[in-house]
Design a protein around this motif. Structure first.
Motif, PDB file in Angstrom:
ATOM      1  N   GLU A 296       0.836  -0.952  -0.099  1.00 17.28           N
ATOM      2  CA  GLU A 296      -0.509   0.416   0.217  1.00 17.28           C
ATOM      3  C   GLU A 296       1.194   1.542   0.171  1.00 17.28           C
ATOM      4  O   GLU A 296       2.065   1.043   0.483  1.00 17.28           O
TER       5      GLU A 296
ATOM      6  N   SER B 153     -12.063   5.702  -6.772  1.00 15.74           N
ATOM      7  CA  SER B 153     -13.143   4.900  -6.545  1.00 15.74           C
ATOM      8  C   SER B 153     -14.094   4.533  -7.955  1.00 15.74           C
ATOM      9  O   SER B 153     -14.376   3.348  -8.510  1.00 15.74           O
TER      10      SER B 153
ATOM     11  N   VAL C   3      -7.958   1.554  -0.941  1.00 16.31           N
ATOM     12  CA  VAL C   3      -8.074   0.541   0.277  1.00 16.31           C
ATOM     13  C   VAL C   3      -8.579   1.001   1.100  1.00 16.31           C
ATOM     14  O   VAL C   3      -9.040   0.765   1.988  1.00 16.31           O
ATOM     15  N   SER C   4      -8.697   2.608   1.385  1.00 20.03           N
ATOM     16  CA  SER C   4      -9.051   3.442   3.050  1.00 20.03           C
ATOM     17  C   SER C   4      -8.573   4.699   2.957  1.00 20.03           C
ATOM     18  O   SER C   4      -7.891   5.254   2.566  1.00 20.03           O
TER      19      SER C   4
ATOM     20  N   SER D 163      -9.287   7.654   5.693  1.00 21.81           N
ATOM     21  CA  SER D 163      -8.542   8.439   6.997  1.00 21.81           C
ATOM     22  C   SER D 163      -8.089  10.108   6.922  1.00 21.81           C
ATOM     23  O   SER D 163      -6.983  10.561   6.792  1.00 21.81           O
TER      24      SER D 163
ATOM     25  N   PHE E 165      -5.242   8.991   2.322  1.00 17.96           N
ATOM     26  CA  PHE E 165      -5.647   7.771   1.453  1.00 17.96           C
ATOM     27  C   PHE E 165      -4.651   6.872   1.775  1.00 17.96           C
ATOM     28  O   PHE E 165      -3.869   6.735   1.325  1.00 17.96           O
ATOM     29  N   SER E 166      -4.779   5.848   1.929  1.00 18.84           N
ATOM     30  CA  SER E 166      -3.602   4.290   1.294  1.00 18.84           C
ATOM     31  C   SER E 166      -4.347   3.553  -0.440  1.00 18.84           C
ATOM     32  O   SER E 166      -5.646   3.589  -0.278  1.00 18.84           O
TER      33      SER E 166
END
Length: 83
Positions: A3, A28, A42-43, A45, A49-50
């Protein structure tokens, strides 16, 4: 790690968070459109982001490219922005 983490830093925390989320949404949407070359989100926050790492050299470690390759890259970026 597989990542890569991207953090958006500005003097304005709300702007940093909004900018980061915008980039994450774009990743996305590219995945939903089937653009396989885009890194997978991936995520998300806070102001970062990752995303999944992709093969290649860091931008600062590459070599100069010829005009034809540059124009091809410019075309790909234009297509991405169009999506």
């Amino acid at each position: 790690s597989q990542e890569a983490v991207k953090r958006v830093q500005t003097p304005f925390p709300l702007f940093s968070r909004a900018w980061s989320r915008h980039e994450a949404v774009c990743l996305s949407e590219l995945a939903q459109l089937g653009y396989a070359a885009a890194p997978k989100l991936v995520s998300v926050s806070g102001n970062g982001f990752s995303m999944q790492k992709i093969d290649g050299l860091p931008l600062g470690k590459g070599t100069e490219i010829d005009g034809h390759t540059f124009m091809r890259l410019l075309d790909v970026v234009s297509q991405l922005h169009g999506l």
